[in-house]
Enzyme design. Structure first.
Site, short mmCIF file in Angstrom:
data_model
loop_
_atom_site.label_atom_id
_atom_site.label_comp_id
_atom_site.label_asym_id
_atom_site.label_seq_id
_atom_site.Cartn_x
_atom_site.Cartn_y
_atom_site.Cartn_z
N GLU A 10 0.80 -1.23 0.00
CA GLU A 10 0.00 0.00 0.00
C GLU A 10 0.83 1.28 0.00
O GLU A 10 0.32 2.33 -0.34
CB GLU A 10 -0.97 0.01 1.19
CG GLU A 10 -0.27 0.19 2.52
CD GLU A 10 -1.09 0.96 3.53
OE1 GLU A 10 -2.26 1.25 3.27
OE2 GLU A 10 -0.54 1.29 4.59
N ASN A 11 2.10 1.18 0.39
CA ASN A 11 2.95 2.38 0.44
C ASN A 11 4.08 2.33 -0.60
O ASN A 11 5.07 3.05 -0.48
CB ASN A 11 3.57 2.56 1.82
CG ASN A 11 2.56 2.50 2.94
OD1 ASN A 11 2.47 1.50 3.65
ND2 ASN A 11 1.79 3.55 3.10
N ASN A 67 -5.35 1.04 3.66
CA ASN A 67 -6.08 2.30 3.57
C ASN A 67 -5.53 3.23 2.49
O ASN A 67 -6.23 4.13 2.04
CB ASN A 67 -6.10 3.02 4.92
CG ASN A 67 -4.71 3.28 5.46
OD1 ASN A 67 -3.89 2.35 5.58
ND2 ASN A 67 -4.40 4.53 5.76
N HIS A 68 -4.28 3.01 2.05
CA HIS A 68 -3.72 3.87 1.00
C HIS A 68 -3.97 3.33 -0.41
O HIS A 68 -3.36 3.80 -1.37
CB HIS A 68 -2.21 4.06 1.22
CG HIS A 68 -1.90 4.94 2.39
ND1 HIS A 68 -2.41 6.22 2.52
CD2 HIS A 68 -1.15 4.73 3.50
CE1 HIS A 68 -1.97 6.75 3.66
NE2 HIS A 68 -1.22 5.86 4.28
N HIS A 104 -5.43 -4.98 8.21
CA HIS A 104 -4.71 -3.72 8.13
C HIS A 104 -5.31 -2.74 9.13
O HIS A 104 -6.34 -2.12 8.86
CB HIS A 104 -4.83 -3.19 6.69
CG HIS A 104 -3.88 -2.11 6.39
ND1 HIS A 104 -2.56 -2.34 6.08
CD2 HIS A 104 -4.03 -0.77 6.35
CE1 HIS A 104 -1.96 -1.20 5.85
NE2 HIS A 104 -2.82 -0.22 6.03
N HIS A 156 0.00 -2.16 8.76
CA HIS A 156 -0.39 -0.74 8.84
C HIS A 156 0.45 0.07 9.84
O HIS A 156 0.74 1.23 9.56
CB HIS A 156 -1.87 -0.54 9.17
CG HIS A 156 -2.27 0.90 9.32
ND1 HIS A 156 -2.31 1.77 8.26
CD2 HIS A 156 -2.61 1.64 10.41
CE1 HIS A 156 -2.69 2.98 8.69
NE2 HIS A 156 -2.88 2.92 10.00
FE LIG Z 1 1.27 1.13 5.46
FE LIG Z 2 -2.00 1.70 6.15
#
Ligand SMILES: [Fe+2]
Ligand SMILES: [Fe+2]
Length: 256
Positions: A39-40, A67-68, A148, A173
């Site tokens: 996600e990052n 969430n990203h 997450h 996360h």
């Molecule tokens: Fe992350």
């Molecule tokens: Fe996250």
């Protein structure tokens, strides 16, 4: 069945950490499948198709997201078309992508599911009830869940809620590896957070020269990925080849 799961890959340092270390870990641990949270991966927020393909080239076979997931719009079509990309399952109906998938590992069907927590996170549907609703559709005892979430309590409660119905619940996360790995009574392996693959000298992957003043002043600022050498965090899971129950869980962490 042996699963290697790598935590949130943060920016170029995280990608290069995986590129440089994964071949060695594959030789040493001989996983049957490699999963990672991406996600990052693109500049610290989201993922692009090019970067997802880069991670696949490095030997990652399935990418979970958190969430990203919506950070880079270019990924939306790939979330629909590429079965190896999974966003949290408990997002609103109709958003791009899917929350779980089925993969052939050895001669077994392995299901992989992503879920997002709701404590100190953006609003989402209840991950507990979404899991309960989805579980009967997933016709395999081999189920890996990336949960997450920010709060240890929520992740721990979730793991107990699904104990015996998932092979493993591994948290992501927070970007910080916890030391609470265990196998629950029903056979579900659990770890609150696997930690990140990202720059070690950082604030959870971000440049301290930006984040520390942000805490001091509370002025808004644009996050940037720190430039230091990477830490690479993962977890190794062994599942019983008949029942899908976890036999062992081992944390991995390689610091620069
Ligand atoms: Fe992350
Ligand atoms: Fe996250």
């Amino acid at each position: 069945m042996r699963i290697l799961f790598l935590g949130d890959i943060v920016g170029k340092p995280g990608r290069h950490g995986v590129r440089d270390l994964l071949p060695e870990w594959k030789t040493r641990y001989a996983p049957d499948v490699v999963i990672a949270n991406g996600e990052n991966a693109a500049g610290g927020v989201g993922i692009t198709p090019d970067i997802a393909n880069e991670l696949f080239r490095y030997g990652i076979e399935i990418i979970t997201l958190g969430n990203h997931v919506w950070g880079k719009k270019e990924i939306y079509p790939a979330l629909e078309s590429d079965p190896r990309l999974l966003r949290p399952a408990n997002y609103a109906p109709g958003v791009p992508g899917k929350g779980w998938g089925m993969f052939q590992v050895l001669d077994k069907p392995l299901a992989v599911m992503a879920l997002a927590g709701r404590v100190f996170m953006e609003p989402a549907d209840c991950p507990f009830r979404v899991f309960d609703a989805l579980r009967p559709e997933i016709e395999t005892p081999f189920l890996f869940v990336d949960f997450h979430g920010e709060a240890t309590s929520e992740k721990m409660a979730f793991s107990l809620h699904v104990d015996g119905r998932a092979s493993a619940v591994i948290g992501t996360h927070t970007h910080t590896q916890t030391a609470d790995e265990r196998i629950l009574p029903g056979g579900t392996a659990f770890l609150s957070d696997v930690g990140m693959c990202g720059p070690y000298d950082s604030v959870i992957g971000m440049d301290p020269d930006i984040i520390v003043p942000r805490f001091l002043t509370q002025l808004p600022s644009k996050f940037e990925v720190a430039k230091s050498d990477p830490v690479v965090c993962g977890v190794l899971l062994d599942l019983d080849r008949q029942t899908g129950r976890a036999l062992s869980i081992e944390r991995l962490q390689h610091r620069p």
